[in-house]
Enzyme design. Structure first.
Site, PDB file in Angstrom:
ATOM      1  N   GLY A 157       0.824  -1.202   0.000  1.00 41.61           N
ATOM      2  CA  GLY A 157       0.000   0.000   0.000  1.00 41.61           C
ATOM      3  C   GLY A 157       0.853   1.244   0.000  1.00 41.61           C
ATOM      4  O   GLY A 157       2.005   1.214   0.445  1.00 41.61           O
ATOM      5  N   GLN A 192       2.795   9.884   1.432  1.00 38.59           N
ATOM      6  CA  GLN A 192       4.156   9.325   1.424  1.00 38.59           C
ATOM      7  C   GLN A 192       4.980   9.780   0.228  1.00 38.59           C
ATOM      8  O   GLN A 192       6.196   9.647   0.242  1.00 38.59           O
ATOM      9  CB  GLN A 192       4.084   7.792   1.437  1.00 38.59           C
ATOM     10  CG  GLN A 192       3.543   7.232   2.736  1.00 38.59           C
ATOM     11  CD  GLN A 192       3.409   5.733   2.645  1.00 38.59           C
ATOM     12  OE1 GLN A 192       2.406   5.221   2.169  1.00 38.59           O
ATOM     13  NE2 GLN A 192       4.431   5.009   3.074  1.00 38.59           N
ATOM     14  N   CYS A 197       6.070  -0.444   6.747  1.00 43.93           N
ATOM     15  CA  CYS A 197       5.695   0.753   6.004  1.00 43.93           C
ATOM     16  C   CYS A 197       6.851   1.152   5.095  1.00 43.93           C
ATOM     17  O   CYS A 197       8.005   1.114   5.533  1.00 43.93           O
ATOM     18  CB  CYS A 197       5.400   1.886   6.995  1.00 43.93           C
ATOM     19  SG  CYS A 197       4.940   3.436   6.211  1.00 43.93           S
ATOM     20  N   LEU A 198       6.530   1.519   3.853  1.00 41.09           N
ATOM     21  CA  LEU A 198       7.586   1.917   2.916  1.00 41.09           C
ATOM     22  C   LEU A 198       8.320   3.171   3.399  1.00 41.09           C
ATOM     23  O   LEU A 198       9.443   3.418   2.979  1.00 41.09           O
ATOM     24  CB  LEU A 198       7.002   2.148   1.517  1.00 41.09           C
ATOM     25  CG  LEU A 198       6.473   0.900   0.808  1.00 41.09           C
ATOM     26  CD1 LEU A 198       5.842   1.274  -0.531  1.00 41.09           C
ATOM     27  CD2 LEU A 198       7.584  -0.129   0.604  1.00 41.09           C
ATOM     28  N   HIS A 211      -4.140   1.380   7.874  1.00 40.38           N
ATOM     29  CA  HIS A 211      -2.770   1.913   7.905  1.00 40.38           C
ATOM     30  C   HIS A 211      -2.620   3.074   6.918  1.00 40.38           C
ATOM     31  O   HIS A 211      -2.101   4.138   7.270  1.00 40.38           O
ATOM     32  CB  HIS A 211      -1.802   0.759   7.570  1.00 40.38           C
ATOM     33  CG  HIS A 211      -0.361   1.154   7.431  1.00 40.38           C
ATOM     34  ND1 HIS A 211       0.629   0.654   8.240  1.00 40.38           N
ATOM     35  CD2 HIS A 211       0.269   1.988   6.559  1.00 40.38           C
ATOM     36  CE1 HIS A 211       1.792   1.183   7.884  1.00 40.38           C
ATOM     37  NE2 HIS A 211       1.609   1.984   6.855  1.00 40.38           N
ATOM     38  N   GLU A 212      -3.108   2.873   5.702  1.00 42.03           N
ATOM     39  CA  GLU A 212      -2.955   3.920   4.676  1.00 42.03           C
ATOM     40  C   GLU A 212      -3.823   5.135   4.987  1.00 42.03           C
ATOM     41  O   GLU A 212      -3.422   6.274   4.740  1.00 42.03           O
ATOM     42  CB  GLU A 212      -3.279   3.373   3.280  1.00 42.03           C
ATOM     43  CG  GLU A 212      -2.443   2.193   2.818  1.00 42.03           C
ATOM     44  CD  GLU A 212      -0.945   2.396   2.935  1.00 42.03           C
ATOM     45  OE1 GLU A 212      -0.476   3.541   2.852  1.00 42.03           O
ATOM     46  OE2 GLU A 212      -0.241   1.393   3.154  1.00 42.03           O
ATOM     47  N   HIS A 260      -2.117   7.458   7.225  1.00 38.85           N
ATOM     48  CA  HIS A 260      -1.158   8.355   6.553  1.00 38.85           C
ATOM     49  C   HIS A 260      -1.844   9.655   6.108  1.00 38.85           C
ATOM     50  O   HIS A 260      -1.251  10.727   6.174  1.00 38.85           O
ATOM     51  CB  HIS A 260      -0.560   7.682   5.318  1.00 38.85           C
ATOM     52  CG  HIS A 260       0.590   6.757   5.602  1.00 38.85           C
ATOM     53  ND1 HIS A 260       1.755   7.172   6.206  1.00 38.85           N
ATOM     54  CD2 HIS A 260       0.764   5.442   5.341  1.00 38.85           C
ATOM     55  CE1 HIS A 260       2.601   6.137   6.302  1.00 38.85           C
ATOM     56  NE2 HIS A 260       2.011   5.070   5.788  1.00 38.85           N
TER      57      HIS A 260
HETATM   58 NI    NI Z   1       2.813   3.176   5.599  1.00 36.29          NI
END
Ligand code: NI
Length: 171
Positions: free
Chosen positions: A46, A51, A92-93, A134-135, A138
């Protein structure tokens, strides 16, 4: 299409609250495509627009095993949440190589616009439910490490700053 740069924790821009997407136009569709390419390249499940330093309510995901079922959520809203909670390991990226357990609703129903601008609803469970929550965090400026203890979070912050510095030195 182009690969976008992913902000790394503790970059303060990750704490920006995104505004709604005003119109699903060519610009947004190009952003969706770039975000999908960036997510697949980074081997993530995701990616939120936050991000990649775009502060509009837009998420791309793919939780399928074959990695061929992209899900695009524009202006997502959670319209139902299960009372049942589930503890899952997350990564997480924006916080590479850090994994820890976070408690979330086991199932959520999300309403959003797709890449075509049409509204739809999806009932998510398992990894997809984790990923949606989670997304969406963000988009309100929240990174998953904020659910961890202050001690763990400080350690992660220090580790990420060092990692970024080492990479910039080419080490
Ligand atoms: Ni993340």
């Amino acid at each position: 299409m182009a690969r976008l740069t992913i902000l790394r924790y503790p970059d303060p821009r990750l704490h920006t609250v995104a505004r709604p997407v005003a119109a699903v136009d060519e610009r947004i569709r190009a952003l969706v495509d770039d975000m999908l390419e960036t997510m697949y390249e980074a081997d993530g499940v995701g990616l939120a627009a936050t991000q990649v330093d775009v502060h509009e309510r837009l998420i791309v995901m793919d939780t399928s095993e074959q990695r061929n079922l992209p899900l695009v959520l524009i202006n997502p809203e959670i319209v139902a949440r299960s009372a049942e909670m589930a503890l899952n390991e997350e990564g997480c990226l924006s916080v590479p190589q850090i994994y820890d357990r976070v408690e979330r609703h086991a199932r959520v129903t999300v309403r959003a616009l797709g890449r075509d601008g049409q509204p739809f609803e999806v009932e998510a469970e398992g990894l997809t439910a984790v990923c949606v929550q989670h997304e969406m965090d963000h988009l309100v400026g929240k990174v998953f490490v904020e659910y961890l203890s202050p001690l763990k979070r400080d350690r992660i912050r220090t580790k990420m700053i060092k990692k970024t510095r080492d990479e910039q030195r080419g080490g």
